[in-house]
Every structure is written in C-alpha cells, then in structure tokens.
Design a protein around this motif. Sequence first.
Motif, PDB file in Angstrom:
ATOM      1  N   ALA A 249      42.808  55.265  35.284  1.00 48.90           N
ATOM      2  CA  ALA A 249      43.260  56.242  34.398  1.00 48.90           C
ATOM      3  C   ALA A 249      42.834  56.511  33.102  1.00 48.90           C
ATOM      4  CB  ALA A 249      44.874  55.688  34.087  1.00 48.90           C
ATOM      5  N   ILE A 250      41.928  55.579  32.717  1.00 46.79           N
ATOM      6  CA  ILE A 250      40.992  55.963  31.455  1.00 46.79           C
ATOM      7  C   ILE A 250      39.683  56.436  31.761  1.00 46.79           C
ATOM      8  CG2 ILE A 250      42.309  54.394  30.037  1.00 46.79           C
ATOM      9  CD1 ILE A 250      39.975  52.455  30.328  1.00 46.79           C
ATOM     10  N   GLY A 251      39.366  56.578  33.237  1.00 49.86           N
ATOM     11  CA  GLY A 251      38.228  57.184  33.704  1.00 49.86           C
ATOM     12  C   GLY A 251      37.093  56.060  33.831  1.00 49.86           C
ATOM     13  N   ASP A 252      37.437  54.791  33.706  1.00 46.24           N
ATOM     14  CA  ASP A 252      36.372  53.891  33.903  1.00 46.24           C
ATOM     15  C   ASP A 252      36.041  53.768  35.508  1.00 46.24           C
ATOM     16  OD1 ASP A 252      34.806  51.476  34.039  1.00 46.24           O
ATOM     17  OD2 ASP A 252      35.835  50.656  32.716  1.00 46.24           O
ATOM     18  N   ARG A 253      35.185  54.619  36.148  1.00 42.43           N
ATOM     19  CA  ARG A 253      34.871  54.543  37.329  1.00 42.43           C
ATOM     20  C   ARG A 253      34.130  53.225  37.942  1.00 42.43           C
ATOM     21  NH1 ARG A 253      30.829  54.760  40.910  1.00 42.43           N
ATOM     22  NH2 ARG A 253      31.206  55.806  43.076  1.00 42.43           N
ATOM     23  N   ASP A 254      33.550  52.560  37.322  1.00 42.22           N
ATOM     24  CA  ASP A 254      32.782  51.406  37.608  1.00 42.22           C
ATOM     25  C   ASP A 254      33.729  50.253  37.417  1.00 42.22           C
ATOM     26  OD1 ASP A 254      30.523  52.832  38.104  1.00 42.22           O
ATOM     27  OD2 ASP A 254      29.365  52.348  36.392  1.00 42.22           O
ATOM     28  N   GLY A 255      34.332  50.082  36.413  1.00 40.52           N
ATOM     29  CA  GLY A 255      35.350  49.154  36.276  1.00 40.52           C
ATOM     30  C   GLY A 255      36.504  49.019  37.117  1.00 40.52           C
ATOM     31  N   ALA A 256      36.784  50.141  37.440  1.00 40.67           N
ATOM     32  CA  ALA A 256      38.006  50.453  38.405  1.00 40.67           C
ATOM     33  C   ALA A 256      37.671  49.974  39.906  1.00 40.67           C
ATOM     34  CB  ALA A 256      38.520  51.866  38.646  1.00 40.67           C
ATOM     35  N   LEU A 257      36.459  50.412  40.380  1.00 38.97           N
ATOM     36  CA  LEU A 257      35.986  50.122  41.554  1.00 38.97           C
ATOM     37  C   LEU A 257      35.742  48.640  41.730  1.00 38.97           C
ATOM     38  CD1 LEU A 257      33.794  53.254  42.508  1.00 38.97           C
ATOM     39  CD2 LEU A 257      36.022  52.582  43.085  1.00 38.97           C
ATOM     40  N   ARG A 258      35.016  48.029  40.546  1.00 37.30           N
ATOM     41  CA  ARG A 258      34.658  46.555  40.632  1.00 37.30           C
ATOM     42  C   ARG A 258      36.179  45.740  40.663  1.00 37.30           C
ATOM     43  NH1 ARG A 258      31.139  47.491  36.699  1.00 37.30           N
ATOM     44  NH2 ARG A 258      32.611  46.884  34.997  1.00 37.30           N
ATOM     45  N   ALA A 259      37.156  46.388  40.177  1.00 40.38           N
ATOM     46  CA  ALA A 259      38.514  45.490  40.039  1.00 40.38           C
ATOM     47  C   ALA A 259      39.140  45.791  41.729  1.00 40.38           C
ATOM     48  CB  ALA A 259      39.511  46.226  39.064  1.00 40.38           C
ATOM     49  N   VAL A 262      37.253  43.169  43.643  1.00 38.80           N
ATOM     50  CA  VAL A 262      37.834  41.884  43.317  1.00 38.80           C
ATOM     51  C   VAL A 262      39.213  41.603  44.119  1.00 38.80           C
ATOM     52  CG1 VAL A 262      38.886  40.281  41.488  1.00 38.80           C
ATOM     53  CG2 VAL A 262      36.738  41.598  41.333  1.00 38.80           C
ATOM     54  N   ALA A 263      39.744  42.630  44.037  1.00 40.43           N
ATOM     55  CA  ALA A 263      41.455  42.652  44.875  1.00 40.43           C
ATOM     56  C   ALA A 263      41.098  42.267  46.396  1.00 40.43           C
ATOM     57  CB  ALA A 263      42.184  43.730  44.603  1.00 40.43           C
ATOM     58  N   ASP A 264      40.166  43.030  46.843  1.00 42.37           N
ATOM     59  CA  ASP A 264      39.932  42.941  48.263  1.00 42.37           C
ATOM     60  C   ASP A 264      39.215  41.555  48.421  1.00 42.37           C
ATOM     61  OD1 ASP A 264      39.756  44.328  50.928  1.00 42.37           O
ATOM     62  OD2 ASP A 264      37.540  43.827  50.883  1.00 42.37           O
ATOM     63  N   ALA A 265      38.394  40.998  47.831  1.00 43.26           N
ATOM     64  CA  ALA A 265      37.760  39.860  48.020  1.00 43.26           C
ATOM     65  C   ALA A 265      39.062  38.584  47.918  1.00 43.26           C
ATOM     66  CB  ALA A 265      36.660  39.355  46.790  1.00 43.26           C
ATOM     67  N   LEU A 266      39.974  38.814  47.075  1.00 42.83           N
ATOM     68  CA  LEU A 266      41.007  37.833  46.545  1.00 42.83           C
ATOM     69  C   LEU A 266      42.141  37.934  47.828  1.00 42.83           C
ATOM     70  CD1 LEU A 266      41.565  37.988  42.848  1.00 42.83           C
ATOM     71  CD2 LEU A 266      40.575  36.164  44.097  1.00 42.83           C
ATOM     72  N   LEU A 267      42.074  38.889  48.322  1.00 45.15           N
ATOM     73  CA  LEU A 267      43.327  39.291  49.316  1.00 45.15           C
ATOM     74  C   LEU A 267      43.274  38.072  50.522  1.00 45.15           C
ATOM     75  CD1 LEU A 267      45.839  40.997  49.922  1.00 45.15           C
ATOM     76  CD2 LEU A 267      44.405  42.453  51.274  1.00 45.15           C
ATOM     77  N   PRO A 268      44.337  37.273  50.393  1.00 46.36           N
ATOM     78  CA  PRO A 268      44.400  36.365  51.787  1.00 46.36           C
ATOM     79  C   PRO A 268      44.420  37.054  53.232  1.00 46.36           C
ATOM     80  CG  PRO A 268      46.040  35.730  50.078  1.00 46.36           C
ATOM     81  CD  PRO A 268      45.570  37.337  49.791  1.00 46.36           C
ATOM     82  N   SER A 269      43.834  36.141  54.178  1.00 49.39           N
ATOM     83  CA  SER A 269      43.871  36.742  55.281  1.00 49.39           C
ATOM     84  C   SER A 269      45.291  37.191  55.974  1.00 49.39           C
ATOM     85  CB  SER A 269      43.193  36.140  56.526  1.00 49.39           C
ATOM     86  OG  SER A 269      43.764  34.657  56.153  1.00 49.39           O
ATOM     87  N   GLU A 270      46.257  36.384  55.404  1.00 46.51           N
ATOM     88  CA  GLU A 270      47.507  36.517  55.737  1.00 46.51           C
ATOM     89  C   GLU A 270      48.476  36.810  54.507  1.00 46.51           C
ATOM     90  OE1 GLU A 270      51.096  37.099  57.401  1.00 46.51           O
ATOM     91  OE2 GLU A 270      48.991  36.493  58.529  1.00 46.51           O
ATOM     92  N   PRO A 271      48.290  38.333  54.134  1.00 49.42           N
ATOM     93  CA  PRO A 271      48.885  38.650  52.993  1.00 49.42           C
ATOM     94  C   PRO A 271      50.268  38.582  52.674  1.00 49.42           C
ATOM     95  CG  PRO A 271      48.360  40.687  54.274  1.00 49.42           C
ATOM     96  CD  PRO A 271      47.833  39.117  54.902  1.00 49.42           C
ATOM     97  N   VAL A 272      50.961  37.514  52.846  1.00 44.04           N
ATOM     98  CA  VAL A 272      52.369  37.293  52.678  1.00 44.04           C
ATOM     99  C   VAL A 272      52.640  35.897  52.075  1.00 44.04           C
ATOM    100  CG1 VAL A 272      54.499  37.287  53.844  1.00 44.04           C
ATOM    101  CG2 VAL A 272      53.018  38.767  54.669  1.00 44.04           C
TER     102      VAL A 272
END
Length: 377
Positions: A249-259, A262-272
């Motif tokens: 939303a503030i136009g920080d492309r690199d920061g947004a994609l990194r975030a 990180v979310a993808d890496a943290l997401l458990p294999s069973e996301p419930v």
Amino acid sequence: MGEKRLQAVRKQLGYSAEAVIRMLLKRADALGVPVMTAASLKTKLSRWENGHEAVSATYQRLFRDIYGRTNEELGFPPEAEDSDAAELRSRLAMAKTVDADTVEVFLRQINDARHVDRRFGGITLLDQLRSAIKQVEDLLSYNTIGSQRERLAGALTEASTLAGWEALDRNALRQAWEHYERAKSAAREAMAPALLAHAAAEQAFVLIDVGETASAVEQLAYACEVAEGTAPPLLRAWLSAAHGEGLAAIGDRDGALRAFDVADALLPSEPVDAALPFLFLGGSHLDRWRGNALSKLGEPEAIDQLVEALPRVPAQFVRARTGLLVDLALAFAAAGDRDAALDHSRQARRLAAQIKSDRHLRRLGGLILPGSTEGVA
C-alpha cells in the motif's frame, strides 16, 4: 432519639444552624436536587433536630454528605439498600455462574457467526454480535475469578475482532476502530499475545482504508513483533502476509514481496489450527493475497496470480471471492483490458451487493475503465 443525634452531630462538628443550611443548599445545588428555601430550611432544621418531623430520604442523603456520617450515627432509620448496590450484587451473582461451559457457548456462537459471515456477509450479524459483546463485556466486568476472567476476555477479543471486520466491510470505519480497540484491551486482559497481534493487525486495515498507510505499516510491524516467538506458525504467516499488503500500500515492492515469501515459508503444511479458527491461509488464500499486493504495486504478473487463484477459492468464502474479483477488475483496467475489467467488475458488484459489502462497492466505485474518465457506476 434520632432528633437528638442529629443535633448532637451538628454541635460536635461545631456548625451553627445557619452554616448547616448554607451547606445543605450548596450540596443540593451540586447534586441538582431541588430543596426548599433557606427560610423554610431554618424552620425545618429546628423541627428535625427536635424530633417534631421525620427527615425525608432526600435530606437524609444531604445530611450524610455534609456531616460525613451514616444514617445510624445521625439517628435516621437504616438506609434502604441502594438500587445501584442491589444491581451490582445481582450482576456479581450472575458473573459467578460463569464456568468453562459458559465460555465455550460464547465461543461456539462466535464461530457460528464466522461461518455465516463468510458465506452471507455481516449484514445480519453485526447487531447480534454487538449484543453478544455487551453480554460478555458485562460478565467480564463483574467477574472476580482470574481464570474465568481470562477466558471471558479471550471470547470478548474474538467477538470484537469479528465485529470489527464486519464493520470494516460495511465501511463503518469509526465503529470498526472501536471494536478493535476493545479487542486489543480484552486480549491484554486475557494475556493472549496471539489474539492481541491478530486484533492489532486487522485494525491496521482500518488505517489503510482511511489513507494512513504509513501508520498501518508501523502497526503491522508491531503485530509481527508481538507474535514473534510466541504465536503459532500459522498466525505468524498470516501476520507476515498482512504486513506485505501494508507495504504494498505504501509502494514498497521489495519489502512486500519479502514479507509474502516469509509468509509462504512460515505456512505449515497443514494450515489449520483449532486454536485459531479465525485464520484461513491455505489453498488459494495466500496466493490471492499475494495477487492483491501485486495488483496494488502495478505488477504485470498480478493478473496471472489472481486468475489462477480464482477457481480455487472455496464456495463458502463469498467475501474473499468478491475481493479477488475486485482486484482482477482493477488489475485488468490498469493493463488496459476494458472488457475483462468490466466483466470482473460486474461479477464483483453482484456479489458485493448480495453480501452488502460496502467496502468492496466503494473500491469498485474508484474503478476507471480504459477509455473512461469517470468511475464505473
């Protein structure tokens, strides 16, 4: 011999009759209580002190205030139980009936509301949630048992957070903010960092909607910090994705994609997670969220990301599908594809009207189709 006590207290305190009359008038004025004139009070005081006339409840209250004595000390009949005290006792007694089963009932009601909200929107639920919040809040206010207070506070946090999200969807931004403030306060009472982080992160979307994007990013970063090292991976993944949306939303492309990485890496294999019934990040959810951020950033791959996610959105997540269609309409418009933008905006508008999502209708109101100079009606 009440009359003698009233006179004795006055003399003990060293007050003249004239001074007492002045104090009675002043105290009555401060309380907004209508009383007789000074001349009439002079006569009445003599009659009261000599036992020729009983002191009414109104003047008993004034005497207690100016003399600082109880009814017994002033020789008045025992004070009738104050209605406020009776109500307090009643509320305290009711709060004592709260047990684990009671809290579980509230939590089931909140979870049922979530299911209805996802499919039908919050138009039929917001008033019901307000009533439930008031009920839980009252029980919490008068509950003195620590463990039950924490459980009630947790239920109040979840109910308030859901109400905040629904109010946000109805574009009731101030109301949404207040719901989230209550949610955060209750989460602290519950000593639940995970609930606090979630409520703070959702509140950040109110800031985004009012254009306070920098403040939103700060609050999202704070939510991530609160959850660090204490919250389950699913919540930390969700928070990182939320942070990514704020950065977009503030136009920080690199920061947004990194975030989002990180979310993808943290997401458990069973996301419930049964302890986090308010979070859905598996399947299409994280992908559509990344697509939303890419769209905000004006990235060309946003369309592919969103198109791929669309058929995977579960049927019961009508609001999520609506948001994704709005994102596609905006992305296609930015890419110059008028027909695709118009098609997706019509689908989104139909669903948004169906669930009364004023927030998404507002977003659609800002859509500028290629070749047009005004928003889509």
